[in-house]
Scaffold this active site. Sequence first.
Site, PDB file in Angstrom:
ATOM      1  N   GLU A 149     -39.461  18.145 -29.840  1.00 59.53           N
ATOM      2  CA  GLU A 149     -39.534  18.931 -28.726  1.00 59.53           C
ATOM      3  C   GLU A 149     -38.249  19.900 -28.646  1.00 59.53           C
ATOM      4  O   GLU A 149     -38.490  21.089 -28.265  1.00 59.53           O
ATOM      5  CB  GLU A 149     -39.349  18.132 -27.378  1.00 59.53           C
ATOM      6  CG  GLU A 149     -40.666  17.299 -26.977  1.00 59.53           C
ATOM      7  CD  GLU A 149     -40.655  15.912 -26.613  1.00 59.53           C
ATOM      8  OE1 GLU A 149     -39.380  15.556 -26.099  1.00 59.53           O
ATOM      9  OE2 GLU A 149     -41.610  15.179 -26.618  1.00 59.53           O
TER      10      GLU A 149
ATOM     11  N   HIS B 100     -35.098  16.726 -32.703  1.00 57.13           N
ATOM     12  CA  HIS B 100     -36.137  16.082 -32.202  1.00 57.13           C
ATOM     13  C   HIS B 100     -37.454  17.271 -31.868  1.00 57.13           C
ATOM     14  O   HIS B 100     -37.209  18.100 -31.963  1.00 57.13           O
ATOM     15  CB  HIS B 100     -35.903  15.559 -30.806  1.00 57.13           C
ATOM     16  CG  HIS B 100     -37.229  14.688 -30.032  1.00 57.13           C
ATOM     17  ND1 HIS B 100     -37.980  15.338 -29.523  1.00 57.13           N
ATOM     18  CD2 HIS B 100     -37.361  13.450 -30.086  1.00 57.13           C
ATOM     19  CE1 HIS B 100     -39.059  14.423 -29.138  1.00 57.13           C
ATOM     20  NE2 HIS B 100     -38.717  13.348 -29.580  1.00 57.13           N
TER      21      HIS B 100
ATOM     22  N   SER C  61     -45.742   7.461 -29.579  1.00 56.77           N
ATOM     23  CA  SER C  61     -46.681   6.853 -28.740  1.00 56.77           C
ATOM     24  C   SER C  61     -46.599   5.241 -29.074  1.00 56.77           C
ATOM     25  O   SER C  61     -47.709   4.353 -29.337  1.00 56.77           O
ATOM     26  CB  SER C  61     -48.195   7.133 -28.834  1.00 56.77           C
ATOM     27  OG  SER C  61     -48.294   8.522 -28.311  1.00 56.77           O
TER      28      SER C  61
ATOM     29  N   ASN D 175     -35.825   6.942 -26.154  1.00 57.38           N
ATOM     30  CA  ASN D 175     -35.386   8.401 -25.628  1.00 57.38           C
ATOM     31  C   ASN D 175     -36.006   8.800 -24.391  1.00 57.38           C
ATOM     32  O   ASN D 175     -37.186   8.892 -24.191  1.00 57.38           O
ATOM     33  CB  ASN D 175     -36.329   9.122 -26.791  1.00 57.38           C
ATOM     34  CG  ASN D 175     -36.137  10.770 -26.549  1.00 57.38           C
ATOM     35  OD1 ASN D 175     -35.268  11.483 -25.642  1.00 57.38           O
ATOM     36  ND2 ASN D 175     -36.616  11.587 -27.171  1.00 57.38           N
ATOM     37  N   TRP D 176     -35.196   8.754 -23.406  1.00 57.33           N
ATOM     38  CA  TRP D 176     -35.630   8.922 -22.095  1.00 57.33           C
ATOM     39  C   TRP D 176     -36.098  10.401 -21.932  1.00 57.33           C
ATOM     40  O   TRP D 176     -36.688  10.715 -20.679  1.00 57.33           O
ATOM     41  CB  TRP D 176     -34.520   8.583 -20.963  1.00 57.33           C
ATOM     42  CG  TRP D 176     -34.224   7.122 -21.080  1.00 57.33           C
ATOM     43  CD1 TRP D 176     -34.676   6.238 -22.060  1.00 57.33           C
ATOM     44  CD2 TRP D 176     -33.249   6.521 -20.257  1.00 57.33           C
ATOM     45  NE1 TRP D 176     -33.976   4.982 -21.442  1.00 57.33           N
ATOM     46  CE2 TRP D 176     -33.164   4.829 -20.727  1.00 57.33           C
ATOM     47  CE3 TRP D 176     -32.285   6.944 -19.182  1.00 57.33           C
ATOM     48  CZ2 TRP D 176     -32.284   4.325 -20.054  1.00 57.33           C
ATOM     49  CZ3 TRP D 176     -31.609   5.990 -18.647  1.00 57.33           C
ATOM     50  CH2 TRP D 176     -31.367   4.748 -18.816  1.00 57.33           C
ATOM     51  N   LYS D 177     -35.647  11.439 -22.479  1.00 52.98           N
ATOM     52  CA  LYS D 177     -36.139  12.746 -22.488  1.00 52.98           C
ATOM     53  C   LYS D 177     -35.495  13.240 -21.223  1.00 52.98           C
ATOM     54  O   LYS D 177     -34.468  12.874 -20.725  1.00 52.98           O
ATOM     55  CB  LYS D 177     -37.757  12.901 -22.608  1.00 52.98           C
ATOM     56  CG  LYS D 177     -38.019  12.098 -23.901  1.00 52.98           C
ATOM     57  CD  LYS D 177     -39.537  12.800 -24.340  1.00 52.98           C
ATOM     58  CE  LYS D 177     -40.011  12.077 -25.656  1.00 52.98           C
ATOM     59  NZ  LYS D 177     -41.311  12.467 -26.214  1.00 52.98           N
TER      60      LYS D 177
END
Length: 261
Positions: A101, A99, A217, A11-13
Amino acid sequence: MSDRKPFVGGNWKMNTNRTSGSDLARGVTDGLLQLDGVDVAVYPPFPYLLTVRAVLRDRGSSVKLGSQDSYFQNDGAYTGEVSSAMLKDCGVQTVLAGHSERRHVIGEKDELVNKKLRAVLESGLDGVLCVGETLDERLAGHQDIVNARQIRTGLADIPGSLLDRLVIAYEPVWAIGTGKTATPQDAQDAHKQIRSQLARLYGEEAAQRVRIIYGGSLKPDICADIFAQKDVDGGLVGGASLNAGDFVTICKAAASAAKAK
Ligand code: PGA
């Protein structure tokens, strides 16, 4: 050997640009040329989907193209939104829903997550439903209740026939981007609860087929112990997916762990 093929998503966000995104996609595909035994996807930001798709195609890579979000309507007056149909048209194969976020920064509620996930699965794409408790919820011992609610509402009105294209990502909010990875036992306990919840909703056999991946993480040096857990079927990787070498190492660790189970 586990019956469930592991899945690892990068997931490159809201990171990379056109050049660094292409370089990263090239690094990942080159590192995974020989790899079988794991499904891998990358989730670049919307503007770079076609650029990354071109890299994956040029290399004949089996790495899937993913989208970090989607809207549940097909088309119409929804300024700023992107539908599953549009994503499919751009070669996207898998989409994240819910997700942390999106839930905690943008403010998405369970009901919206459910509508998005349903639209993704009904349009023929693979969907990754992300769930996970906040730090306060964990400190209060409510993680299982929160995960159960997010699973139940996230999967409302989704028939068992669509489960083959569903992945669940357990991502405790307190572990995302914080450097505090869940312990392997914490991850296993949460995944086991999630699988029992799936069994209550869809039956034991269906629940055994669904891949439940861990996110929060994940790093090359600690991922193997988490992937070794019985109910952990891979991972969703944020920060470490921005480094091709680290991401490739994590994908390889998921493949090895599944072989050893
Ligand atoms: P992280 O992010 O690996 O940077 O913690 C994981 C995720 O948000 O999917």
